[in-house]
Design an enzyme around this catalytic site. Structure first.
Site, PDB file in Angstrom:
ATOM      1  N   ASP A 109       0.840  -1.205   0.000  1.00 43.54           N
ATOM      2  CA  ASP A 109       0.000   0.000   0.000  1.00 43.54           C
ATOM      3  C   ASP A 109       0.874   1.253   0.000  1.00 43.54           C
ATOM      4  OD1 ASP A 109      -2.382   1.357  -0.030  1.00 43.54           O
ATOM      5  OD2 ASP A 109      -2.782   1.142   2.118  1.00 43.54           O
ATOM      6  N   ASN A 134     -10.863  -2.905  -5.731  1.00 43.49           N
ATOM      7  CA  ASN A 134     -10.082  -1.898  -6.453  1.00 43.49           C
ATOM      8  C   ASN A 134     -10.687  -1.512  -7.813  1.00 43.49           C
ATOM      9  OD1 ASN A 134      -6.863  -3.026  -5.137  1.00 43.49           O
ATOM     10  ND2 ASN A 134      -8.083  -1.249  -4.532  1.00 43.49           N
TER      11      ASN A 134
HETATM   12  C1  IPE Z   1      -5.519  -2.872  -0.421  1.00 47.32           C
HETATM   13  O1  IPE Z   1      -5.150  -1.543  -0.520  1.00 47.32           O
HETATM   14  C2  IPE Z   1      -5.416  -3.546  -1.754  1.00 47.32           C
HETATM   15  C3  IPE Z   1      -4.057  -3.695  -2.281  1.00 47.32           C
HETATM   16  C4  IPE Z   1      -2.963  -3.352  -1.675  1.00 47.32           C
HETATM   17  C5  IPE Z   1      -3.967  -4.313  -3.577  1.00 47.32           C
HETATM   18  P1  IPE Z   1      -6.233  -0.388  -0.718  1.00 47.32           P
HETATM   19  O2  IPE Z   1      -5.482   0.888  -0.775  1.00 47.32           O
HETATM   20  O3  IPE Z   1      -7.119  -0.697  -1.869  1.00 47.32           O
HETATM   21  O4  IPE Z   1      -7.093  -0.523   0.613  1.00 47.32           O
HETATM   22  P2  IPE Z   1      -8.028   0.530   1.367  1.00 47.32           P
HETATM   23  O5  IPE Z   1      -9.040   1.016   0.366  1.00 47.32           O
HETATM   24  O6  IPE Z   1      -7.147   1.628   1.856  1.00 47.32           O
HETATM   25  O7  IPE Z   1      -8.626  -0.260   2.495  1.00 47.32           O
HETATM   26  C1  IPE Z   2      -1.569   0.102  -3.355  1.00 46.12           C
HETATM   27  O1  IPE Z   2      -1.304   1.467  -3.376  1.00 46.12           O
HETATM   28  C2  IPE Z   2      -1.711  -0.470  -4.736  1.00 46.12           C
HETATM   29  C3  IPE Z   2      -3.070  -0.910  -5.076  1.00 46.12           C
HETATM   30  C4  IPE Z   2      -4.090  -0.883  -4.288  1.00 46.12           C
HETATM   31  C5  IPE Z   2      -3.271  -1.398  -6.423  1.00 46.12           C
HETATM   32  P1  IPE Z   2      -2.479   2.530  -3.410  1.00 46.12           P
HETATM   33  O2  IPE Z   2      -2.797   2.815  -4.833  1.00 46.12           O
HETATM   34  O3  IPE Z   2      -3.626   2.078  -2.595  1.00 46.12           O
HETATM   35  O4  IPE Z   2      -1.776   3.770  -2.755  1.00 46.12           O
HETATM   36  P2  IPE Z   2      -2.451   4.826  -1.778  1.00 46.12           P
HETATM   37  O5  IPE Z   2      -3.067   4.076  -0.644  1.00 46.12           O
HETATM   38  O6  IPE Z   2      -3.457   5.567  -2.594  1.00 46.12           O
HETATM   39  O7  IPE Z   2      -1.322   5.700  -1.358  1.00 46.12           O
HETATM   40 MG    MG Z   3      -4.141   2.319  -0.648  1.00 44.57          MG
END
Ligand code: IPE
Ligand code: IPE
Ligand code: MG
Length: 227
Positions: A12, A60
């Site tokens: 994340d 996602n």
């Molecule tokens: C969880 O991260 C999914 C992945 C890392 C692929 P998200 O960024 O989507 O999760 P939330 O929305 O903050 O819970």
């Molecule tokens: C995790 O990074 C990757 C996926 C969920 C695909 P994020 O895209 O959620 O990054 P933040 O949380 O917005 O910083």
């Molecule tokens: Mg995220």
């Protein structure tokens, strides 16, 4: 203390990493892929046998279409593009998640990556793509219903998961400071240790994996018994 056999990472913070540099979110995802390569090397050095990484959740799809499209292209092209590196490192790829609504080209290439790395035995890299903990349990239970089961138990459910041969996760870690599972490994996390780290995923490296392993060995796992 039991060995750290199976590590899982909720990768994340890619978006925040990019935002801090005035870059598009997609640049963060590309940098996340580079960090993943460093983490795989780190896991191999630390003797970790299974690494599961959360790449795309069943939630996602709510992201802007351009971002989803970019991530699907990453799964379609970049992972298969790394096949030589994966083979040279001894990485065996396994797919975890619901392939039914992924782009067919992505599924084809990911399955090819599985096939072409299946004899590697240094580490198993489980890629959780279009993965959701609820979806995993629903698919397993529905497959048991289709086979006529009237009564089921936990081990029967688990036997219908995508990769039942992979042992349950020992340690689930998450980058970027968020303290939740976000629908990741709901079933197998029952007795997993959890670790939360502030560093954004694109900044993770081999040293981070070393730190994680040290942190794990400080945990006392009791599984409901006594230490
Ligand atoms: C969880 O991260 C999914 C992945 C890392 C692929 P998200 O960024 O989507 O999760 P939330 O929305 O903050 O819970
Ligand atoms: C995790 O990074 C990757 C996926 C969920 C695909 P994020 O895209 O959620 O990054 P933040 O949380 O917005 O910083
Ligand atoms: Mg995220």
């Amino acid at each position: 203390m039991a060995d750290l056999v199976h590590l899982a990472i909720i990768m994340d913070g890619n978006g925040r990493w990019a935002k801090a540099r005035f870059l598009p979110r997609t640049a963060g995802h590309l940098e996340g892929l580079k960090a993943l390569k460093r983490c795989i090397s780190g896991c191999i050095s630390e003797g970790i046998r299974y690494l599961t990484v959360y790449c795309f959740s069943t939630e996602n799809w709510k992201r802007p279409p351009d971002e989803v499209k970019y991530l699907m292209a990453l799964f379609t092209n970049k992972i298969y593009g790394e096949i030589k590196t994966l083979n040279s490192l001894g990485v065996s790829v396994r797919l975890l998640g619901n392939t039914s609504n992924l782009p067919p080209e992505a599924v084809k290439n990911l399955k090819k990556a599985e096939e072409e790395t299946k004899d590697n035995d240094k580490i198993t890299l489980q890629l959780a793509i279009n993965y959701g903990g609820y979806d995993e349990i629903e698919r397993a239970v529905n497959s048991l219903i289709r086979d006529g089961y009237k009564e089921i138990d936990a081990s029967l459910i688990r036997s219908r998961f995508d990769n039942p041969d992979i042992p349950p996760v020992d340690f689930i870690v998450r980058s970027a400071g968020e303290m939740r599972l976000s629908n990741f490994l709901l079933f197998d996390s029952a007795y997993a240790e959890l670790g939360f780290y502030d560093k954004l995923f694109p900044d993770w490296d081999e040293q981070m994996i070393h730190q994680i392993k040290e942190d794990y060995y400080k945990r006392i796992r009791k599984f409901g018994g006594l230490a």
